[in-house]
Design a protein around this motif. Structure first.
Motif, mmCIF file in Angstrom:
data_model
loop_
_atom_site.group_PDB
_atom_site.id
_atom_site.type_symbol
_atom_site.label_atom_id
_atom_site.label_comp_id
_atom_site.label_asym_id
_atom_site.label_seq_id
_atom_site.Cartn_x
_atom_site.Cartn_y
_atom_site.Cartn_z
ATOM 1 N N ILE A 1 1.543 -30.305 -52.461
ATOM 2 C CA ILE A 1 0.311 -29.842 -51.815
ATOM 3 C C ILE A 1 0.496 -29.915 -50.305
ATOM 4 C CG2 ILE A 1 -2.171 -30.204 -51.548
ATOM 5 C CD1 ILE A 1 -2.117 -31.667 -54.263
ATOM 6 N N ASN A 2 0.255 -28.812 -49.632
ATOM 7 C CA ASN A 2 0.299 -28.775 -48.168
ATOM 8 C C ASN A 2 -1.062 -29.210 -47.645
ATOM 9 O OD1 ASN A 2 2.859 -27.668 -48.437
ATOM 10 N ND2 ASN A 2 2.147 -25.576 -48.092
ATOM 11 N N ILE A 3 -1.180 -30.479 -47.300
ATOM 12 C CA ILE A 3 -2.449 -30.978 -46.777
ATOM 13 C C ILE A 3 -2.644 -30.488 -45.346
ATOM 14 C CG2 ILE A 3 -3.786 -33.041 -46.219
ATOM 15 C CD1 ILE A 3 -2.255 -34.448 -48.492
ATOM 16 N N TYR A 4 -1.591 -30.591 -44.538
ATOM 17 C CA TYR A 4 -1.607 -30.128 -43.151
ATOM 18 C C TYR A 4 -0.389 -29.230 -42.911
ATOM 19 C CZ TYR A 4 -4.560 -34.293 -42.623
ATOM 20 O OH TYR A 4 -5.522 -35.250 -42.773
ATOM 21 N N ASN A 5 -0.462 -28.436 -41.873
ATOM 22 C CA ASN A 5 0.717 -27.679 -41.456
ATOM 23 C C ASN A 5 1.785 -28.656 -40.986
ATOM 24 O OD1 ASN A 5 -0.426 -25.195 -41.935
ATOM 25 N ND2 ASN A 5 -0.737 -24.681 -39.793
ATOM 26 N N PRO A 6 3.057 -28.298 -41.140
ATOM 27 C CA PRO A 6 4.115 -29.156 -40.590
ATOM 28 C C PRO A 6 3.938 -29.319 -39.074
ATOM 29 C CG PRO A 6 5.041 -27.452 -41.980
ATOM 30 C CD PRO A 6 3.592 -27.130 -41.810
ATOM 31 N N GLU A 7 4.500 -30.376 -38.536
ATOM 32 C CA GLU A 7 4.351 -30.689 -37.111
ATOM 33 C C GLU A 7 4.734 -29.508 -36.213
ATOM 34 O OE1 GLU A 7 6.344 -33.988 -34.373
ATOM 35 O OE2 GLU A 7 5.201 -34.817 -36.071
ATOM 36 N N ASN A 8 5.819 -28.830 -36.539
ATOM 37 C CA ASN A 8 6.260 -27.673 -35.746
ATOM 38 C C ASN A 8 5.953 -26.353 -36.444
ATOM 39 O OD1 ASN A 8 7.325 -29.269 -33.665
ATOM 40 N ND2 ASN A 8 9.155 -29.657 -34.897
ATOM 41 N N ASN A 9 4.923 -26.335 -37.270
ATOM 42 C CA ASN A 9 4.494 -25.185 -38.051
ATOM 43 C C ASN A 9 5.527 -24.848 -39.139
ATOM 44 O OD1 ASN A 9 2.795 -23.198 -38.961
ATOM 45 N ND2 ASN A 9 2.711 -22.076 -37.026
ATOM 46 N N PHE A 10 5.176 -23.923 -39.997
ATOM 47 C CA PHE A 10 6.073 -23.473 -41.052
ATOM 48 C C PHE A 10 7.169 -22.620 -40.427
ATOM 49 C CE2 PHE A 10 2.087 -24.156 -43.392
ATOM 50 C CZ PHE A 10 2.541 -24.930 -44.444
ATOM 51 N N PRO A 11 8.336 -22.537 -41.093
ATOM 52 C CA PRO A 11 9.372 -21.621 -40.592
ATOM 53 C C PRO A 11 8.808 -20.205 -40.495
ATOM 54 C CG PRO A 11 10.232 -22.981 -42.368
ATOM 55 C CD PRO A 11 8.756 -23.236 -42.306
ATOM 56 N N LYS A 12 9.348 -19.433 -39.598
ATOM 57 C CA LYS A 12 8.835 -18.085 -39.329
ATOM 58 C C LYS A 12 8.690 -17.251 -40.602
ATOM 59 C CE LYS A 12 9.456 -14.135 -36.321
ATOM 60 N NZ LYS A 12 10.178 -13.559 -35.204
ATOM 61 N N GLU A 13 9.685 -17.344 -41.503
ATOM 62 C CA GLU A 13 9.652 -16.522 -42.717
ATOM 63 C C GLU A 13 8.551 -16.945 -43.693
ATOM 64 O OE1 GLU A 13 12.835 -19.700 -43.341
ATOM 65 O OE2 GLU A 13 12.279 -18.338 -41.728
ATOM 66 N N LEU A 14 7.958 -18.125 -43.491
ATOM 67 C CA LEU A 14 6.884 -18.597 -44.383
ATOM 68 C C LEU A 14 5.496 -18.544 -43.753
ATOM 69 C CD1 LEU A 14 8.542 -21.745 -46.003
ATOM 70 C CD2 LEU A 14 8.376 -19.431 -46.923
ATOM 71 N N GLN A 15 5.389 -18.250 -42.488
ATOM 72 C CA GLN A 15 4.107 -18.332 -41.795
ATOM 73 C C GLN A 15 3.052 -17.388 -42.342
ATOM 74 O OE1 GLN A 15 4.715 -18.181 -37.553
ATOM 75 N NE2 GLN A 15 5.923 -20.068 -37.571
ATOM 76 N N GLN A 16 3.438 -16.249 -42.895
ATOM 77 C CA GLN A 16 2.471 -15.321 -43.477
ATOM 78 C C GLN A 16 2.146 -15.655 -44.930
ATOM 79 O OE1 GLN A 16 0.884 -12.926 -41.635
ATOM 80 N NE2 GLN A 16 1.974 -13.918 -39.966
ATOM 81 N N ILE A 17 2.910 -16.574 -45.528
ATOM 82 C CA ILE A 17 2.773 -16.910 -46.948
ATOM 83 C C ILE A 17 2.167 -18.283 -47.158
ATOM 84 C CG2 ILE A 17 4.043 -17.246 -49.099
ATOM 85 C CD1 ILE A 17 6.236 -15.412 -47.857
#
Length: 128
Positions: free
Chosen positions: A31-47
């Motif tokens: 479960i993704n409770i929060y975004n990762p500290e440096n955000n999701f990798p670019k290829e996952l940001q829209q998903i």
């Protein structure tokens, strides 16, 4: 949530071919409770997404307790949760890559059966 994936089911198993029996099954939930500290990798940001954007007080314990209580409520009462599961999924009708060890196959997800198994169709139009 907001058309982004915030959780997933993780599975692994081992089967003894010699005596046709199951060795073990591991089932997990991510479960993704929060975004990762440096955000999701670019290829996952829209998903990929997360449930919360701001820190919440004691949310991990509350979330796990609520999840387990709901899960065991469904499991113990044998409620018909398949229809609810199917309504909430986003994979039916999609084309995905399945990996079987070193083998890979591109298939279309047709449905989910009453035993929670994916019903698929491969490139040769074979359904299983």
């Amino acid at each position: 949530m907001h058309n982004k994936k915030v959780c997933g089911i993780l599975t692994e198993g081992s089967y003894f071919l010699e005596n046709n029996s199951l060795n073990y099954i591991i089932l997990g939930v991510g479960i993704n409770i929060y975004n990762p500290e440096n955000n999701f990798p670019k290829e996952l940001q829209q998903i990929a997404g997360s449930i919360f954007s701001e820190p919440q007080n004691d949310i991990k314990n509350k979330l796990v307790a609520t999840f387990l209580n709901k899960f065991f409520s469904y499991y113990q009462t044998k409620k018909d949760y398949i229809d609810a599961y199917k309504r909430r999924n986003f994979i039916i009708g999609k084309t995905v890559h399945l990996n079987y060890g070193k083998e890979k196959e591109v298939v279309k997800i047709l449905d989910i059966d009453n035993n929670c198994r994916l019903l698929i169709q491969n490139k040769k139009q074979e359904k299983r």
